[in-house]
Design a protein around this motif. Sequence first.
Motif, short mmCIF file in Angstrom:
data_model
loop_
_atom_site.label_atom_id
_atom_site.label_comp_id
_atom_site.label_asym_id
_atom_site.label_seq_id
_atom_site.Cartn_x
_atom_site.Cartn_y
_atom_site.Cartn_z
N GLU A 1 64.26 4.56 4.26
CA GLU A 1 65.48 4.97 4.67
C GLU A 1 65.68 6.02 5.70
N THR B 1 60.97 5.17 0.92
CA THR B 1 61.23 3.82 0.80
C THR B 1 61.87 3.30 2.18
N ARG C 1 55.45 2.40 5.27
CA ARG C 1 55.16 1.60 4.01
C ARG C 1 53.63 0.90 4.15
#
Length: 447
Positions: free
Chosen positions: A256, A254, A231
């Motif tokens: 996951e 994202t 991120r």
Amino acid sequence: MGRLFGTDGVRGRANADLTPELALAVARAAAGVLADRDGTGRPVAVVGRDPRASGEMLEAAVVAGLASAGAEVLRAGVLPTPAIAHLTAHTGADLGVMISASHNPMPDNGIKLFSRGGHKLPDAVEAAIEETVTGGDAAGPRPTGAAVGRVRDLTDATAAYVEHLLATVPRPLTGLTLVVDCAHGAAAACAPDVYRRAGATVHVIGGEPDGWNINDGIGSTHLGPLTEAVRAHGADVGIAHDGDADRCLAVSATGEQVDGDAILAVCALDLKERGALAEDTVVATVMSNLGFHHTMRDAEIAVHTTAVGDRYVLEALRTRGLSLGGEQSGHLVFLEHATTGDGLLTGLTLLSRMAGTGASLAELASVVQRLPQTLVNVPVTDRMAVVESEEVAAAVNAVEAELGDDGRVLLRPSGTEQLVRVMVEAPTQEAAEAVAARLAGVVARCS
């Protein structure tokens, strides 16, 4: 001494369970059992290790044991386990020795052995080595003079392994930005370079091993730091290796987490499209999620199921002439290119699929719709009595009929403890937990 070999070599707390004396004895015994004794020359052994501190001590013992048995020792230094398997085959050595405890914490260490060609040992060969060690025969003949083994560094070891990996990449990784987590382990020696040379933009975490920090809150068993780094860098993907880099898990842009089942499915679909999936069949263990099986069925890919353990996956691949298999844990074996699980090879294949399709990892991994899963460990007085219980069998059959194609039950006795593991998959987490609790009660009553 208990049984020496576990599911993946000899393992224990370094200098307590796994002592230098034991390491020396195992090395001498392995040289005697595995080496070429037909008189055509001195046996050759490749030795590598991960960077944990005790590896230095155990490497010295292993090298001494091999040399004292008359072997020529090629010391490869700090490299992933699959690199040692590859180099054993690449150099034509009689055996390979990897000193590592994989994903275990730093105080542990282990010895993994490979036979000629870089293959893991079958049970019978492990038994022969163990009998030699425990029977006190590991001292064996002691060559003297010119017959004593010599030791030299395999200076091109890392380069040979990197070139081997790059030759497997079907598509360049141009345009991909990734974070690689090396777990402060063996992957730090080569993974960043491999991914960069394959074309990706690479950020590294867990890439500064100091001997004590391997697997410490980082790597494939601790995906939190990788998720944060993906991120922070706005990366397309995160790749996580364990201490000896024989496994690979992933994190999407994202956040996951993508496990071995999903990675195996993505790679199987890729190989099938390229006509490279032998017999349109993939090998998985009994722990693979039912959602994985549904994905393979829909893609007209057969699944051959084995017991838990990458050694059983490997055995099925070799005996059945198949090309791809793996475990939920991220151990994947691409038999065309490797003789054992290789996390870097897995990462390259997964990234190549992303580059070739233009799809995100989340999109690719979405082909597997995981069913909620619950695992309950039930303490019992006699685990084998549970396995043979008609009442337990009847309860399992009733639940399987109730779940149909929407769930699965697996009862498995522990190999080392008086436990029975009850695993249930169902359409909802609540249903899985309820069914698991019901079966656990039957197991406890019948033990």
